[in-house]
Design an enzyme around this catalytic site. Structure first.
Site, PDB file in Angstrom:
ATOM      1  N   PRO A  39      -5.902 -51.732  14.175  1.00 10.61           N
ATOM      2  CA  PRO A  39      -6.943 -50.697  14.028  1.00 10.61           C
ATOM      3  C   PRO A  39      -7.205 -49.934  15.334  1.00 10.61           C
ATOM      4  CG  PRO A  39      -7.703 -52.891  13.325  1.00 10.61           C
ATOM      5  CD  PRO A  39      -6.427 -53.073  14.080  1.00 10.61           C
ATOM      6  N   GLU A  40      -6.906 -48.638  15.333  1.00 10.94           N
ATOM      7  CA  GLU A  40      -7.253 -47.793  16.469  1.00 10.94           C
ATOM      8  C   GLU A  40      -8.191 -46.714  15.928  1.00 10.94           C
ATOM      9  OE1 GLU A  40      -3.960 -46.883  19.062  1.00 10.94           O
ATOM     10  OE2 GLU A  40      -3.032 -48.829  18.722  1.00 10.94           O
TER      11      GLU A  40
ATOM     12  N   LYS B 215     -13.111 -46.944  18.391  1.00 17.17           N
ATOM     13  CA  LYS B 215     -12.732 -48.066  17.536  1.00 17.17           C
ATOM     14  C   LYS B 215     -13.945 -48.784  16.948  1.00 17.17           C
ATOM     15  CE  LYS B 215      -9.711 -49.237  20.895  1.00 17.17           C
ATOM     16  NZ  LYS B 215      -8.771 -50.112  21.619  1.00 17.17           N
TER      17      LYS B 215
END
Ligand SMILES: [Zn+2]
Length: 291
Positions: free
Chosen positions: A2-3, A50
């Site tokens: 996840p970015e 994020k």
């Protein structure tokens, strides 16, 4: 992994079913059932780099950071989901849906009034995917960071937020910059171009498809057999798609994150033009601390 693009996609997916819907229940692993939030309304869902923020009623906000392995699951209320339930850290239920966040290292309930003093959120730089992102603002903040290399600087969320380990390598490949180049050797215009490139690559991945930097894809296109989706990330030892040289990889920085690069497209010391004034105009008060 996840970015910033992933978190924006999650926010976009959560908005229609959750915004304006009164909560049937709210559960946090470290707090248990929070009965006082039954009937509370989700007022806004936003991504900041994020970090995901879910505003609950007028005074509270849920803060979630997925780290490396966090995930969201959507089920009907009462429906079993062993994978989600085993490592759940947060559960939000409405009349129609149950959203479970699992394996996230951060899932906390905050008072909105405390956000400005939050040790991480209050120090984030501008979100690369925010409307009106200003790369020059990121450059000013970057000059106050103490990163030893341009790769470490891109991971420093206090300069600009949203870039993770995948985009770090992909952006530097796209810009032809050696990941070990000290930030002070990159002039302001070039650094602004690096942040602008990161924004463009991330914007290109806000659709429903799997993340790619290799070419723009439209939803529904079949991906050409054998064509990698990324230029360098995860491709150590394989041929560079641009020049054919072998992609290199090495651990980098205090956090020992793996960096991937093409030694021919990003030769040592690149970019060649060195702006010595960049270091002399750096702010006298560097900020230090956790990323
Ligand atoms: Zn190459």
């Amino acid at each position: 992994m996840p970015e910033g693009d992933t978190v924006h996609k999650i926010a976009n997916a959560l908005r229609p079913p959750l915004e304006a819907a009164p909560l049937a229940s709210l559960w946090l692993r470290d707090r248990g059932d929070l009965a006082s939030f039954t009937g509370a309304v989700v007022e806004e869902i936003s991504a900041l780099g994020k970090h995901l923020l879910i505003a609950l009623g007028p005074r509270h906000v849920l803060h979630v950071h997925l780290g490396m392995h966090g995930k969201w699951f959507r089920n009907r209320p009462g429906e079993a989901n062993a994978r989600a339930d085993r490592s759940a850290v947060l559960r939000i239920e409405t009349e129609a849906d149950r959203f479970t966040c699992a394996r996230a290292p951060v899932a906390e309930l905050l008072r909105r009034a405390d956000l400005a003093a939050h040790p991480v959120l209050a120090r984030l730089g501008p979100d690369l995917l925010a409307p009106g992102f200003d790369a020059s603002r990121a450059v000013v903040r970057a000059r106050r960071c103490d990163a030893r290399s341009i790769a470490d600087l891109l991971l420093d969320q206090r300069a600009a937020c949203g870039i993770g380990n995948v985009y770090k390598s992909e952006v530097l490949f796209a810009e032809g910059i050696d990941p070990w180049t000290p930030p002070a050797r990159i002039d302001a215009a070039r650094l602004a171009a690096v942040y602008a490139r990161a924004r463009t690559l991330m914007q290109g991945n806000l659709g429903g498809w799997r993340r790619t930097t290799v070419r723009p894809v439209r939803s529904g296109d079949a991906w050409p057999l054998g064509l990698p989706r990324l230029f360098v990330y995860g491709r150590a030892g394989e041929a560079c798609l641009r020049c054919g040289a072998r992609i290199a990889s090495r651990l980098q920085g205090d956090a020992a994150r793996t960096t991937y690069w093409c030694p021919r497209c990003q030769p040592a010391g690149s970019p060649a033009s060195i702006d010595v004034s960049a270091s002399s105009t750096a702010s006298p008060r560097p900020h230090r601390g956790a990323r």
